[in-house]
Design an enzyme around this catalytic site. Sequence first.
Site, short mmCIF file in Angstrom:
data_model
loop_
_atom_site.label_atom_id
_atom_site.label_comp_id
_atom_site.label_asym_id
_atom_site.label_seq_id
_atom_site.Cartn_x
_atom_site.Cartn_y
_atom_site.Cartn_z
N SER A 1 -9.98 1.88 2.55
CA SER A 1 -8.94 2.88 1.87
C SER A 1 -7.84 1.86 1.02
O SER A 1 -7.22 2.50 0.05
CB SER A 1 -8.33 3.92 2.68
OG SER A 1 -7.41 3.29 3.71
N SER B 1 -10.31 -0.35 6.62
CA SER B 1 -9.74 -0.22 5.53
C SER B 1 -9.13 -1.41 4.88
O SER B 1 -8.58 -1.49 3.86
CB SER B 1 -8.70 1.01 5.42
OG SER B 1 -9.33 2.27 5.44
N LYS C 1 0.90 -1.05 0.11
CA LYS C 1 0.10 -0.16 0.05
C LYS C 1 0.99 1.48 -0.09
O LYS C 1 1.87 1.27 0.61
CB LYS C 1 -0.67 0.02 1.20
CG LYS C 1 -1.89 1.24 1.29
CD LYS C 1 -2.73 0.97 2.20
CE LYS C 1 -3.89 2.14 2.67
NZ LYS C 1 -4.84 1.95 3.60
N1 GLN Z 1 -13.52 4.54 6.03
C1 GLN Z 1 -13.02 4.85 7.26
C2 GLN Z 1 -12.32 6.57 7.28
O1 GLN Z 1 -12.58 6.77 6.44
C3 GLN Z 1 -11.84 3.97 7.69
C4 GLN Z 1 -10.64 4.43 6.70
C5 GLN Z 1 -9.23 3.40 7.15
O2 GLN Z 1 -9.54 2.31 7.90
N2 GLN Z 1 -8.18 4.01 6.83
O3 GLN Z 1 -11.90 6.97 8.25
#
Ligand code: GLN
Length: 482
Positions: free
Chosen positions: A150, A174, A75
């Site tokens: 994400s 995410s 990532k």
């Molecule tokens: N969707 C959640 C957010 O936008 C989690 C994102 C994540 O786990 N990085 O904060």
Amino acid sequence: MHNKTITELAQSLRAKEISSVELTQNYLDRIKQHAGLNSYITVTEEQALATAALADKRLAAGDAPLLTGIPIAQKDIFCTDGIKTSCGSKMLDNFIAPYNATVIEKFNHSGAVMLGKLNMDEFAMGSSNETSYYGTVQNPWDTNAVAGGSSGGSAAAVAARLAVAATGTDTGGSIRQPAAFCGITGLKPTYGRVSRYGMIAYASSLDQGGAMTRSAEDAAVLLQTMAGFDEKDSTSADEPVPNYSADLNKDLTGLKIGLPKEFFSEDLDSDIAATILTAVEEYKKLGAEVKEVSMPMLKYAIPAYYVIASAECSANLSRFDGARYGYRCDNPEDLADLYTRSRGEAFGGEVKRRILMGTYALSAGYYDAYYIKAQKTRRLISDDFKKAFEEVDVLMSPVSPSTAFGQGEKTSDPIQMYLADIYTIAINLAGLPAMSVPAGFVDNKPVGLQIIGNHFDEAKLLNVAHRYQQATDWHQQVPKGF
Ligand code: GLN
């Protein structure tokens, strides 16, 4: 070849059925062929082939670790020495990291080949991979649907066989939600299990790196490489790392599974509920006992999370000011202009929204009303989990209230987007480990089963997931055309 697991590929490499250079070239070709998915931000072709050649030498010499020569991808939130590390943002589009994250160092030592850096929501803020500066990632099961976020690039790449495995990070879901949307296996470890050093911070008390793979067996191999105490990360856990592959086949007779009734309310799509309950039935066949548990505080997870995560992000992202590194606006008039325009021009809309919310929640007049309140709520949610784990070994639930939604479907309504995290966020607030495991399809799109464990129970989660994957073949389904 690209449908083989890590263990199978490791055997093929040792039996000289294929070389790491050939395997790596095969993946690089596939990445080009399926570039339309937009799962990679950077492909490190030359470096990958050079690492593969070294891996072949190491394999020929014997004593190579299991991951030696296996092509994986990272990532783009993990700093990689000498390679662009963008975090999905225009702010870091010009950033070449001067050092490696601990996770990257560990993979380098293991001899794994890095194919490149994967697309993600900007600074890991999002649930659909639509906030990336580099554009939306397509879901290999339905290219008009989102891959989830994400870590959407990681999930799409693993599902489409554009990497054997990948890393992800999980602040509020995410790893698990994109894994569920793309039909792969995702493991978010206990907070502190995997070093955050060199992993660009979003919300430091919630962020945790983990594995995105096609099976629990592969996830065990990745976690083995990633886990462990790191003196460079002050929140890293000084806990021994067990052998995660050793107990995969343990019998599940007598395993106590809890189903939080708050996660199976009328709001849940009935087809998804049926899919999850079918998976739970499978566990009964494997000898598990199932009971309902109640966790009344779960309903406050989303508001508590979005206050805490935004507050922490507003502090973490203050370092991007145009002065030190990253994007700088042209011809600033003075220091204030440099800050304002650099940040204004380089951050996307969602990141700005979070910074504004977080700054507001931390401001003098509102700190007690929002931030402190959210922290107290966080404790109550943790207590709910603590009580539940006095009665059961693992908890099960859906990962997401829907399957992968359409691109553009929720972008105009942030609240709708935030609600997509309803089943994953509480786990981060409590710092617990959890997995997403493919459990079936609704309208030809994958559904993920969430398995939640107590702190540092990753080995148990992997065992519980692996037994299910031996009894079912959902995790072996391949999206058409890949
Ligand atoms: N969707 C959640 C957010 O936008 C989690 C994102 C994540 O786990 N990085 O904060």
